[in-house]
Design an enzyme around this catalytic site. Structure first.
Site, PDB file in Angstrom:
ATOM      1  N   HIS A 131       4.535   8.158  -0.797  1.00  9.34           N
ATOM      2  CA  HIS A 131       6.341   7.984   0.501  1.00  9.34           C
ATOM      3  C   HIS A 131       6.568   7.077   0.782  1.00  9.34           C
ATOM      4  O   HIS A 131       7.763   6.772   0.665  1.00  9.34           O
ATOM      5  CB  HIS A 131       4.686   8.018   1.290  1.00  9.34           C
ATOM      6  CG  HIS A 131       3.333   9.592   1.519  1.00  9.34           C
ATOM      7  ND1 HIS A 131       3.786  10.606   2.039  1.00  9.34           N
ATOM      8  CD2 HIS A 131       2.386   9.137   0.936  1.00  9.34           C
ATOM      9  CE1 HIS A 131       2.788  11.237   1.647  1.00  9.34           C
ATOM     10  NE2 HIS A 131       2.335  11.157   0.777  1.00  9.34           N
TER      11      HIS A 131
HETATM   12  C1  BDR Z   1       1.039   7.500   4.005  1.00  6.60           C
HETATM   13  O1  BDR Z   1      -0.531   7.079   4.320  1.00  6.60           O
HETATM   14  C2  BDR Z   1      -1.058   5.959   3.333  1.00  6.60           C
HETATM   15  O2  BDR Z   1      -2.138   6.890   2.968  1.00  6.60           O
HETATM   16  C3  BDR Z   1      -0.181   6.530   2.371  1.00  6.60           C
HETATM   17  O3  BDR Z   1      -0.145   5.158   1.464  1.00  6.60           O
HETATM   18  C4  BDR Z   1       1.240   6.909   3.153  1.00  6.60           C
HETATM   19  O4  BDR Z   1       2.037   5.424   3.473  1.00  6.60           O
HETATM   20  C5  BDR Z   1       1.101   8.661   3.985  1.00  6.60           C
HETATM   21  O5  BDR Z   1       0.896   9.407   4.864  1.00  6.60           O
END
Ligand code: BDR
Ligand code: CA
Length: 318
Positions: free
Chosen positions: A241
């Site tokens: 992500h």
């Molecule tokens: C986001 O949530 C976090 O757990 C990750 O680092 C990312 O920024 C994804 O939904």
């Protein structure tokens, strides 16, 4: 963002495996000039994400000041995600102890100082909840023009992950996200639409490990840990992500980007934290975000393999 121009940035996040890999990517590219690092609560408590931020900076050689953010959202209680990132917030390989002191300033104070002192507008890359950025905009509206753009990981036009409607980072602090989306500042949104396509496969982990330096080994171990949880949900790889919010600034050609008006839902029995994108394509309100919708997965994986090579010759005591 021209090819060789320096991009002064503040890195804000809640490391977190994918935050840490996002920062690795940022530090690997000489065009980024990292002016400050700020932590927010999200993947773990603010104490843990701040400690992780400092350890990651030491590993990568980021020598910018690091400041601690708020314990909770602007109006919401904290909640964390140990199921994804472990009890430390960054479980997996051993990391060095921080080699620098924590800034005496709060995250918002450090961001404000950096913006005031920078001769040119600064880009904020926010890969956790929007708490610090929202608080900064509330406390210092006069500094808006010193922000070149904000690039976030957060939201999802088509679906959520923490609830059917909401993605984790937005759900942690929807009120802060609303301030950011309504700020009028140039905004890039890397939401689940793109980040769940930014999959790094086990074969890519091995390409990264094979680079053979200390950082590539740690990144490969982070990927293994991060993938473990996603594999149990049926993913064929680790969805990276947060690195999308970095990569789009230097490699926009890897992404399909749609300008869109996005509203943040702060109420709703089932929909708090949703990012409602106007995809109707007629007469709606003007776009307020460049929304990333797709990525060239192979080129994105290659970019990460190239990025770890920048750390050849760097080794810190762990
Ligand atoms: C986001 O949530 C976090 O757990 C990750 O680092 C990312 O920024 C994804 O939904
Ligand atoms: Ca994150």
């Amino acid at each position: 963002m021209s090819e060789n121009k320096k991009i002064p940035v503040i890195l804000d996040g809640d490391p977190g495996h994918d935050d840490a890999i996002a920062w690795m990517l940022a530090k690997s590219d000489k065009r980024f000039e990292i002016l400050a690092v700020t932590s927010c609560s999200g993947n773990q408590t603010i104490e843990k994400t701040t400690y992780n931020a400092r350890r990651v900076c030491t590993l990568l050689g980021i020598d910018a000041p690091v400041a601690m953010g708020l314990k909770h959202g602007l109006l919401s209680e904290p909640f964390d995600a140990p199921v994804v990132h472990g009890q430390s917030g960054l479980d997996g390989p051993a990391l060095p102890e921080p080699n620098t002191e924590l800034s005496q300033l709060s995250s918002v104070e450090l961001m404000a100082e950096v913006l005031k002192n920078s001769p040119e507008p600064v880009t904020i890359i926010a890969t956790g909840a929007q708490t610090n950025v929202g608080a900064l905009l509330l406390a210092h509206p006069e500094l808006k023009e010193k922000i070149a753009r904000i690039s976030i990981m957060g939201g999802g036009i088509k679906y959520g992950n923490w609830t059917p409607a909401a993605e984790f980072n937005i759900l942690v602090d929807p009120e802060a996200a609303k301030i950011v989306f309504e700020s009028g500042i140039d905004l890039y949104m890397a939401g689940l639409d793109v980040t769940e396509k930014a999959l790094i496969y086990p074969s890519d982990f091995e390409r990264i490990r094979a680079v053979g330096n200390q950082v590539s080994g740690v990144v490969a171990d982070w990927l293994e840990f991060f993938y473990h949880f996603h594999k149990s949900l049926g993913y064929p790889g680790a969805p990276l992500h947060d690195p999308c919010a970095v990569a789009v600034l230097t490699h926009p050609e890897l992404f399909e980007i749609v300008d869109m008006h996005v509203e943040i839902e702060c109420e709703g029995e089932y929909s708090r934290g949703a990012t409602i994108g106007d995809t109707r394509g007629f007469d709606g309100p003007a776009p307020n975000a460049h929304v990333l919708m797709n990525v060239n997965r192979e080129a994105f994986a290659d970019l990460l393999v190239e990025a770890v090579k920048a750390y050849d010759g760097r080794e810190v005591k762990i």
